[in-house]
Scaffold this motif. Structure first.
Motif, PDB file in Angstrom:
ATOM      1  N   VAL A  53       0.955  -1.154   0.111  1.00  8.38           N
ATOM      2  CA  VAL A  53      -0.040  -0.034  -0.032  1.00  8.38           C
ATOM      3  C   VAL A  53       0.850   1.351   0.044  1.00  8.38           C
ATOM      4  N   ALA A  54       0.716   2.226  -0.786  1.00  3.84           N
ATOM      5  CA  ALA A  54      -0.045   2.075  -1.960  1.00  3.84           C
ATOM      6  C   ALA A  54       1.016   1.442  -3.165  1.00  3.84           C
ATOM      7  N   GLY A  68       7.388 -15.447  -6.133  1.00  3.11           N
ATOM      8  CA  GLY A  68       6.576 -16.526  -5.409  1.00  3.11           C
ATOM      9  C   GLY A  68       5.898 -16.111  -3.783  1.00  3.11           C
ATOM     10  N   TYR A  69       5.907 -14.762  -3.817  1.00  4.29           N
ATOM     11  CA  TYR A  69       5.114 -14.342  -2.757  1.00  4.29           C
ATOM     12  C   TYR A  69       3.811 -13.978  -2.909  1.00  4.29           C
ATOM     13  N   GLN A  70       2.561 -14.236  -1.870  1.00  3.91           N
ATOM     14  CA  GLN A  70       1.218 -13.938  -2.044  1.00  3.91           C
ATOM     15  C   GLN A  70       0.994 -12.570  -1.761  1.00  3.91           C
ATOM     16  N   VAL A  71       0.872 -11.596  -2.894  1.00  2.03           N
ATOM     17  CA  VAL A  71       0.652 -10.167  -2.880  1.00  2.03           C
ATOM     18  C   VAL A  71      -0.501  -9.594  -3.078  1.00  2.03           C
ATOM     19  N   THR A  72      -1.004  -8.816  -1.924  1.00  2.00           N
ATOM     20  CA  THR A  72      -2.235  -7.999  -2.217  1.00  2.00           C
ATOM     21  C   THR A  72      -1.836  -6.394  -2.332  1.00  2.00           C
ATOM     22  N   GLY A  73      -2.351  -6.005  -3.390  1.00  2.00           N
ATOM     23  CA  GLY A  73      -1.691  -4.433  -3.799  1.00  2.00           C
ATOM     24  C   GLY A  73      -3.106  -3.702  -3.585  1.00  2.00           C
ATOM     25  N   ASP A 101      -8.772   3.021  -1.198  1.00  2.27           N
ATOM     26  CA  ASP A 101      -7.977   4.199  -0.514  1.00  2.27           C
ATOM     27  C   ASP A 101      -6.960   3.873   0.725  1.00  2.27           C
ATOM     28  N   MET A 102      -5.940   4.249   0.901  1.00  3.94           N
ATOM     29  CA  MET A 102      -4.991   3.742   2.049  1.00  3.94           C
ATOM     30  C   MET A 102      -5.607   4.092   3.392  1.00  3.94           C
ATOM     31  N   ARG A 103      -6.743   4.899   3.274  1.00  2.31           N
ATOM     32  CA  ARG A 103      -7.435   5.267   4.874  1.00  2.31           C
ATOM     33  C   ARG A 103      -7.908   4.168   4.903  1.00  2.31           C
ATOM     34  N   ALA A 104      -8.703   3.525   4.125  1.00  2.00           N
ATOM     35  CA  ALA A 104      -9.642   2.072   4.277  1.00  2.00           C
ATOM     36  C   ALA A 104      -8.851   0.788   3.926  1.00  2.00           C
ATOM     37  N   LEU A 105      -8.082   0.329   4.728  1.00  2.00           N
ATOM     38  CA  LEU A 105      -7.372  -0.960   4.325  1.00  2.00           C
ATOM     39  C   LEU A 105      -8.306  -2.223   4.271  1.00  2.00           C
ATOM     40  N   PRO A 106      -8.021  -3.084   3.653  1.00  2.00           N
ATOM     41  CA  PRO A 106      -8.802  -4.432   3.673  1.00  2.00           C
ATOM     42  C   PRO A 106      -9.085  -5.017   4.939  1.00  2.00           C
ATOM     43  N   ALA A 107      -9.863  -5.140   5.466  1.00  2.00           N
ATOM     44  CA  ALA A 107      -9.955  -5.744   6.787  1.00  2.00           C
ATOM     45  C   ALA A 107      -9.642  -7.105   6.948  1.00  2.00           C
ATOM     46  N   GLU A 108      -9.988  -7.813   6.090  1.00  2.00           N
ATOM     47  CA  GLU A 108      -9.712  -9.473   6.111  1.00  2.00           C
ATOM     48  C   GLU A 108      -8.398  -9.804   5.593  1.00  2.00           C
ATOM     49  N   VAL A 109      -7.609  -9.185   5.227  1.00  2.00           N
ATOM     50  CA  VAL A 109      -6.191  -9.412   4.837  1.00  2.00           C
ATOM     51  C   VAL A 109      -5.250  -9.474   5.902  1.00  2.00           C
ATOM     52  N   ARG A 110      -4.278 -10.596   5.920  1.00  2.00           N
ATOM     53  CA  ARG A 110      -3.264 -10.885   6.834  1.00  2.00           C
ATOM     54  C   ARG A 110      -1.940 -10.979   6.249  1.00  2.00           C
ATOM     55  N   MET A 115       4.068  -3.106   3.370  1.00  2.00           N
ATOM     56  CA  MET A 115       5.255  -2.180   2.828  1.00  2.00           C
ATOM     57  C   MET A 115       4.309  -1.070   2.451  1.00  2.00           C
ATOM     58  N   CYS A 116       5.015   0.102   2.603  1.00  2.00           N
ATOM     59  CA  CYS A 116       4.462   1.398   2.065  1.00  2.00           C
ATOM     60  C   CYS A 116       5.398   2.214   1.399  1.00  2.00           C
ATOM     61  N   MET A 117       5.764   1.727  -0.059  1.00  2.00           N
ATOM     62  CA  MET A 117       7.065   2.381  -0.680  1.00  2.00           C
ATOM     63  C   MET A 117       6.702   3.614  -1.750  1.00  2.00           C
ATOM     64  N   GLY A 118       7.630   4.079  -1.970  1.00  2.00           N
ATOM     65  CA  GLY A 118       7.530   5.297  -3.265  1.00  2.00           C
ATOM     66  C   GLY A 118       6.893   6.575  -2.487  1.00  2.00           C
ATOM     67  N   ASN A 119       7.086   6.714  -1.216  1.00  2.00           N
ATOM     68  CA  ASN A 119       6.817   8.067  -0.707  1.00  2.00           C
ATOM     69  C   ASN A 119       5.072   8.161  -0.328  1.00  2.00           C
ATOM     70  N   ALA A 120       4.353   7.212  -0.468  1.00  2.00           N
ATOM     71  CA  ALA A 120       3.122   7.353  -0.108  1.00  2.00           C
ATOM     72  C   ALA A 120       3.015   7.483   1.419  1.00  2.00           C
ATOM     73  N   PHE A 121       4.162   7.225   2.334  1.00  2.00           N
ATOM     74  CA  PHE A 121       4.070   7.548   3.595  1.00  2.00           C
ATOM     75  C   PHE A 121       4.168   8.865   3.551  1.00  2.00           C
ATOM     76  N   GLY A 122       3.236   9.796   4.113  1.00  2.00           N
ATOM     77  CA  GLY A 122       3.394  11.148   4.310  1.00  2.00           C
ATOM     78  C   GLY A 122       2.230  12.049   3.361  1.00  2.00           C
ATOM     79  N   TYR A 123       1.512  11.086   2.585  1.00  2.00           N
ATOM     80  CA  TYR A 123       0.597  11.732   1.918  1.00  2.00           C
ATOM     81  C   TYR A 123      -0.750  12.344   2.731  1.00  2.00           C
ATOM     82  N   LEU A 124      -0.717  11.650   4.076  1.00  2.00           N
ATOM     83  CA  LEU A 124      -1.939  12.015   4.854  1.00  2.00           C
ATOM     84  C   LEU A 124      -1.644  13.112   5.957  1.00  2.00           C
TER      85      LEU A 124
END
Length: 252
Positions: A53-54, A68-73, A101-110, A115-124
């Motif tokens: 995310v994102a 070979g990793y299981q990825v949710t994007g 939206d990164m403010r509404a993360l998918p609740a069922e994902v574990r 990871m929050c790459m590419g500068n999306a940390f700091g958007y909010l």
């Protein structure tokens, strides 16, 4: 400016022109190095679950899936998600890509790693950032890892600060930027104009600037510990003037 319009500046920013610009701007070796860093620091094993995310146009998500990793994007941009889905289909990769939206993360994902790459940390804005990190803490399994990539950390941005930047062209898209530093709110504001032929897209990005210590406090308050700070994907320690902050933390 309302709370909502302020925090959701990115909702209509990432259309095809800016996305095409950034897709072309980052070389493949850099993506590979960043995924190496994530896999190493998070101790990923085949089948490990990763939340990205994102995820943008999927440069990390696709590379993680290839390994070979299981990825949710998750990404707010419909154009970016469509691009990533098409790339995944073309390579026959199994990837869970969602528009949101990164403010509404998918609740069922574990996930073993978030990871929050590419500068999306700091958007909010501040409360949004606190909520985002708390949300990630709820999705990362005990013993799992959080990785933040943050180029607008104060120790990286301010020593090298130049408000004037020359226009840049990547992938046939020219980006002209006008920068402003809002000192009272510690915000880096960039008014972008993207052009390709007769097409034009304008938007203003908002990056909240925190010191490294503030980011550590935010991450710790959200429920992570064992924080490590790196200055680049090669594992260099973070210091004043590092090109960016790569923060790694654990979920106890």
């Amino acid at each position: 400016m309302s709370h909502d319009s302020l925090s959701a500046w990115y909702a209509d920013f990432f259309t095809e022109l800016p996305n095409a610009f950034w897709r072309a701007a980052v070389p493949e070796w850099m993506t590979a190095a960043e995924v190496d860093f994530v896999a190493r620091l998070a101790g990923l094993r085949p089948g490990s679950r990763v939340l990205d995310v994102a995820c943008g146009s999927g440069r990390h998500a696709l590379e993680l899936a290839r390994r070979g990793y299981q990825v949710t994007g998750l990404d707010v941009s419909a154009e970016a998600i469509a691009h990533a889905r098409a790339a995944a289909a073309g390579e026959r990769l199994d990837l869970d890509l969602r528009q949101g939206d990164m403010r509404a993360l998918p609740a069922e994902v574990r996930a073993e790693a978030a990871m929050c790459m590419g500068n999306a940390f700091g958007y909010l804005e501040h409360a949004g950032t606190q909520g985002f990190l708390a949300g990630l803490a709820g999705l990362v399994v005990p013993g799992g890892t959080l990785i933040l990539d943050y180029g607008f950390v104060a120790e990286s941005l301010l020593p090298n600060l130049t408000l004037e930047e020359p226009p840049m062209t990547f992938g046939g898209v020219e980006a002209v930027s006008v920068n402003e530093y809002d000192a009272a709110n510690s915000r880096w504001l960039t008014s972008f104009t993207f052009r390709r032929g007769r097409q034009e897209h304008r938007g203003t990005s908002v990056q909240y600037v925190y010191t490294a210590a503030e980011v550590v406090r935010l991450v710790t308050e959200a429920g992570f510990n064992g924080v490590e700070l790196y200055g680049d994907a090669d594992g260099t320690p973070f210091r004043l003037g590092s090109p960016r902050l790569l923060l790694v933390a654990r979920r106890p």
